[in-house]
Design a protein around this motif. Structure first.
Motif, PDB file in Angstrom:
ATOM      1  N   ALA A   1       0.827  -1.205   0.000  1.00 45.82           N
ATOM      2  CA  ALA A   1       0.000   0.000   0.000  1.00 45.82           C
ATOM      3  C   ALA A   1       0.864   1.259   0.000  1.00 45.82           C
ATOM      4  CB  ALA A   1      -0.933  -0.004   1.203  1.00 45.82           C
ATOM      5  N   ARG A   2       1.999   1.179   0.631  1.00 47.89           N
ATOM      6  CA  ARG A   2       2.920   2.315   0.680  1.00 47.89           C
ATOM      7  C   ARG A   2       3.880   2.303  -0.501  1.00 47.89           C
ATOM      8  NH1 ARG A   2       4.975   3.238   6.882  1.00 47.89           N
ATOM      9  NH2 ARG A   2       2.919   3.537   7.809  1.00 47.89           N
ATOM     10  N   LYS A   3       3.818   1.270  -1.318  1.00 46.05           N
ATOM     11  CA  LYS A   3       4.733   1.098  -2.444  1.00 46.05           C
ATOM     12  C   LYS A   3       6.183   1.223  -1.990  1.00 46.05           C
ATOM     13  CE  LYS A   3       1.486   2.325  -6.083  1.00 46.05           C
ATOM     14  NZ  LYS A   3       1.185   3.174  -7.261  1.00 46.05           N
ATOM     15  N   SER A   4       6.489   0.448  -0.972  1.00 51.17           N
ATOM     16  CA  SER A   4       7.870   0.426  -0.514  1.00 51.17           C
ATOM     17  C   SER A   4       8.373  -1.007  -0.424  1.00 51.17           C
ATOM     18  CB  SER A   4       8.017   1.135   0.835  1.00 51.17           C
ATOM     19  OG  SER A   4       7.527   0.336   1.883  1.00 51.17           O
ATOM     20  N   ALA A   5       9.654  -1.171  -0.646  1.00 54.49           N
ATOM     21  CA  ALA A   5      10.288  -2.495  -0.655  1.00 54.49           C
ATOM     22  C   ALA A   5      11.678  -2.340  -0.059  1.00 54.49           C
ATOM     23  CB  ALA A   5      10.350  -3.037  -2.076  1.00 54.49           C
ATOM     24  N   ASN A   6      11.728  -2.187   1.241  1.00 51.32           N
ATOM     25  CA  ASN A   6      13.001  -1.921   1.909  1.00 51.32           C
ATOM     26  C   ASN A   6      13.788  -3.205   2.141  1.00 51.32           C
ATOM     27  OD1 ASN A   6      12.145   0.732   2.015  1.00 51.32           O
ATOM     28  ND2 ASN A   6      11.429   0.582   4.128  1.00 51.32           N
ATOM     29  N   LEU A   7      15.080  -3.123   1.964  1.00 48.87           N
ATOM     30  CA  LEU A   7      15.966  -4.268   2.198  1.00 48.87           C
ATOM     31  C   LEU A   7      16.513  -4.181   3.618  1.00 48.87           C
ATOM     32  CD1 LEU A   7      17.585  -6.728   1.006  1.00 48.87           C
ATOM     33  CD2 LEU A   7      19.430  -5.076   0.576  1.00 48.87           C
ATOM     34  N   VAL A   8      16.414  -5.269   4.348  1.00 47.19           N
ATOM     35  CA  VAL A   8      16.974  -5.348   5.687  1.00 47.19           C
ATOM     36  C   VAL A   8      18.123  -6.346   5.667  1.00 47.19           C
ATOM     37  CG1 VAL A   8      16.531  -5.839   8.114  1.00 47.19           C
ATOM     38  CG2 VAL A   8      14.720  -4.822   6.709  1.00 47.19           C
ATOM     39  N   ILE A   9      19.277  -5.884   6.086  1.00 47.34           N
ATOM     40  CA  ILE A   9      20.440  -6.761   6.214  1.00 47.34           C
ATOM     41  C   ILE A   9      20.694  -6.947   7.695  1.00 47.34           C
ATOM     42  CG2 ILE A   9      22.858  -7.145   5.622  1.00 47.34           C
ATOM     43  CD1 ILE A   9      22.566  -5.077   3.387  1.00 47.34           C
ATOM     44  N   SER A  10      20.635  -8.173   8.138  1.00 47.76           N
ATOM     45  CA  SER A  10      20.865  -8.434   9.566  1.00 47.76           C
ATOM     46  C   SER A  10      22.336  -8.796   9.774  1.00 47.76           C
ATOM     47  CB  SER A  10      19.971  -9.577  10.041  1.00 47.76           C
ATOM     48  OG  SER A  10      20.299 -10.764   9.336  1.00 47.76           O
ATOM     49  N   ALA A  11      22.818  -8.548  10.970  1.00 46.69           N
ATOM     50  CA  ALA A  11      24.191  -8.936  11.358  1.00 46.69           C
ATOM     51  C   ALA A  11      25.199  -8.548  10.278  1.00 46.69           C
ATOM     52  CB  ALA A  11      24.246 -10.436  11.629  1.00 46.69           C
ATOM     53  N   SER A  12      25.315  -7.247  10.020  1.00 43.89           N
ATOM     54  CA  SER A  12      26.178  -6.747   8.937  1.00 43.89           C
ATOM     55  C   SER A  12      27.608  -7.256   9.071  1.00 43.89           C
ATOM     56  CB  SER A  12      26.183  -5.216   8.957  1.00 43.89           C
ATOM     57  OG  SER A  12      24.904  -4.714   8.682  1.00 43.89           O
ATOM     58  N   GLN A  13      28.208  -7.485   7.928  1.00 45.85           N
ATOM     59  CA  GLN A  13      29.602  -7.926   7.873  1.00 45.85           C
ATOM     60  C   GLN A  13      30.397  -6.914   7.047  1.00 45.85           C
ATOM     61  OE1 GLN A  13      29.300 -11.794   6.038  1.00 45.85           O
ATOM     62  NE2 GLN A  13      28.197 -12.689   7.774  1.00 45.85           N
ATOM     63  N   LEU A  14      31.714  -6.885   7.266  1.00 44.24           N
ATOM     64  CA  LEU A  14      32.548  -5.940   6.521  1.00 44.24           C
ATOM     65  C   LEU A  14      32.392  -6.135   5.014  1.00 44.24           C
ATOM     66  CD1 LEU A  14      35.815  -6.006   8.679  1.00 44.24           C
ATOM     67  CD2 LEU A  14      33.979  -4.307   8.720  1.00 44.24           C
ATOM     68  N   GLY A  15      32.194  -7.356   4.603  1.00 44.54           N
ATOM     69  CA  GLY A  15      32.032  -7.657   3.174  1.00 44.54           C
ATOM     70  C   GLY A  15      30.722  -7.167   2.582  1.00 44.54           C
ATOM     71  N   ASP A  16      29.846  -6.658   3.429  1.00 40.55           N
ATOM     72  CA  ASP A  16      28.586  -6.111   2.910  1.00 40.55           C
ATOM     73  C   ASP A  16      28.770  -4.695   2.369  1.00 40.55           C
ATOM     74  OD1 ASP A  16      26.636  -7.590   5.615  1.00 40.55           O
ATOM     75  OD2 ASP A  16      27.213  -8.415   3.668  1.00 40.55           O
ATOM     76  N   SER A  17      29.917  -4.097   2.587  1.00 40.83           N
ATOM     77  CA  SER A  17      30.179  -2.746   2.066  1.00 40.83           C
ATOM     78  C   SER A  17      30.147  -2.782   0.549  1.00 40.83           C
ATOM     79  CB  SER A  17      31.539  -2.243   2.545  1.00 40.83           C
ATOM     80  OG  SER A  17      31.551  -2.077   3.946  1.00 40.83           O
ATOM     81  N   ALA A  18      29.237  -2.002  -0.027  1.00 40.74           N
ATOM     82  CA  ALA A  18      29.017  -2.032  -1.478  1.00 40.74           C
ATOM     83  C   ALA A  18      27.911  -1.045  -1.813  1.00 40.74           C
ATOM     84  CB  ALA A  18      28.611  -3.428  -1.953  1.00 40.74           C
ATOM     85  N   MET A  19      27.628  -0.908  -3.120  1.00 40.48           N
ATOM     86  CA  MET A  19      26.431  -0.194  -3.574  1.00 40.48           C
ATOM     87  C   MET A  19      25.280  -1.182  -3.613  1.00 40.48           C
ATOM     88  SD  MET A  19      26.724   3.056  -4.283  1.00 40.48           S
ATOM     89  CE  MET A  19      25.367   3.348  -5.420  1.00 40.48           C
ATOM     90  N   TYR A  20      24.103  -0.721  -3.236  1.00 43.33           N
ATOM     91  CA  TYR A  20      22.906  -1.559  -3.269  1.00 43.33           C
ATOM     92  C   TYR A  20      21.853  -0.884  -4.134  1.00 43.33           C
ATOM     93  CZ  TYR A  20      24.897  -4.451   0.341  1.00 43.33           C
ATOM     94  OH  TYR A  20      25.719  -5.305   1.034  1.00 43.33           O
ATOM     95  N   PHE A  21      21.333  -1.662  -5.060  1.00 44.80           N
ATOM     96  CA  PHE A  21      20.344  -1.143  -6.001  1.00 44.80           C
ATOM     97  C   PHE A  21      19.018  -1.871  -5.846  1.00 44.80           C
ATOM     98  CE2 PHE A  21      22.730   1.739  -8.635  1.00 44.80           C
ATOM     99  CZ  PHE A  21      24.034   1.302  -8.530  1.00 44.80           C
TER     100      PHE A  21
END
Lengths: 113, 113
Positions: free
Chosen positions: B71-91
């Motif tokens: 209804a809000r037209k949203s699609a948020n990404l949740v990353i749990s327990a972030s790791q150093l290797g998660d550093s990047a661009m996200y599209f």
């Protein structure tokens, strides 16, 4: 299993030249799409091919063309290169059209000087 | 008109913390698909997660989950327990027609120790 493979990975061309980029989809995937990503932007859709037929074309000039071969690999051709064509060119494959899991290759970095 | 909006140009998160990357979309179609990709500096676009517009449950893939609010037209990404290797661009990307993905401008995520 091999992912989407693209070649060449990096290339430098001169304005006015022509370039051909190649893509092999994941085994069993019949759909191949091409995207252009300029620095600082998200990818922009160029073409999609499914079962060797063009299914879609983005807002790109006729200098851009593509084709898909019987083995589902694909080529993207760009003629009369401009400086603005410098970008990362990404190939994506999926099993069907539309696909729910669309996988990209590592891209071909094109620099036009 | 912008189809996909990612309002966070850059985000910081501490290692092992969770982070939410925002994505809103605009469409009048009933059937569409939403994708999230990770792009490290190497350029490869790595598929993370997919949500179909008719899927009743939020998609999850390992440490990634998609908070889909239709209804809000949203699609948020949740990353749990972030790791150093998660550093990047996200599209964030949306597929409306059969073939083309529309991408947002991306969010740069930096995970700090």
């Amino acid at each position: 299993d091999a992912g989407v493979t693209q070649s060449p990975t990096h290339l430098i061309k001169t304005r006015g030249q022509q370039v051909t980029l190649r893509c092999s989809p994941i085994s069993g995937h019949k759909s191949v799409s091409w995207y252009q990503q300029v620095l600082g932007q998200g990818p922009q859709f160029i073409f999609q091919y499914y079962e060797k037929e063009e299914r879609g074309r983005g807002n790109f000039p006729d200098r851009f063309s593509a084709r898909q071969f019987p083995n589902y690999s694909s080529e993207l051709n760009v003629n009369a290169l401009l400086l603005g064509d410098s970008a990362l060119y990404l190939c994506a494959s999926s099993f069907g059209s539309p696909g729910n899991t669309i996988y990209f290759g590592e891209g071909s970095w094109l620099t036009v000087v | 008109a912008q189809k996909i909006t990612q309002t966070q140009p850059g985000m910081f998160v501490q290692e092992k913390e969770a982070v939410t990357l925002d994505c809103t979309y605009d469409t009048s179609d009933q059937s569409y698909g939403l994708f999230w990709y990770k792009q490290p500096s190497s350029g490869e676009m790595i598929f993370l997660i997919y949500q179909g517009s008719y899927d009743e449950q939020n998609a999850t893939e390992g440490r990634y989950s998609l908070n889909f609010q239709k209804a809000r037209k949203s699609a948020n990404l949740v990353i749990s327990a972030s790791q150093l290797g998660d550093s990047a661009m996200y599209f964030c990307a949306m597929r409306e027609a059969e073939y083309a993905l529309n991408f947002g401008k991306g969010t740069s995520l930096l995970v700090t120790p």
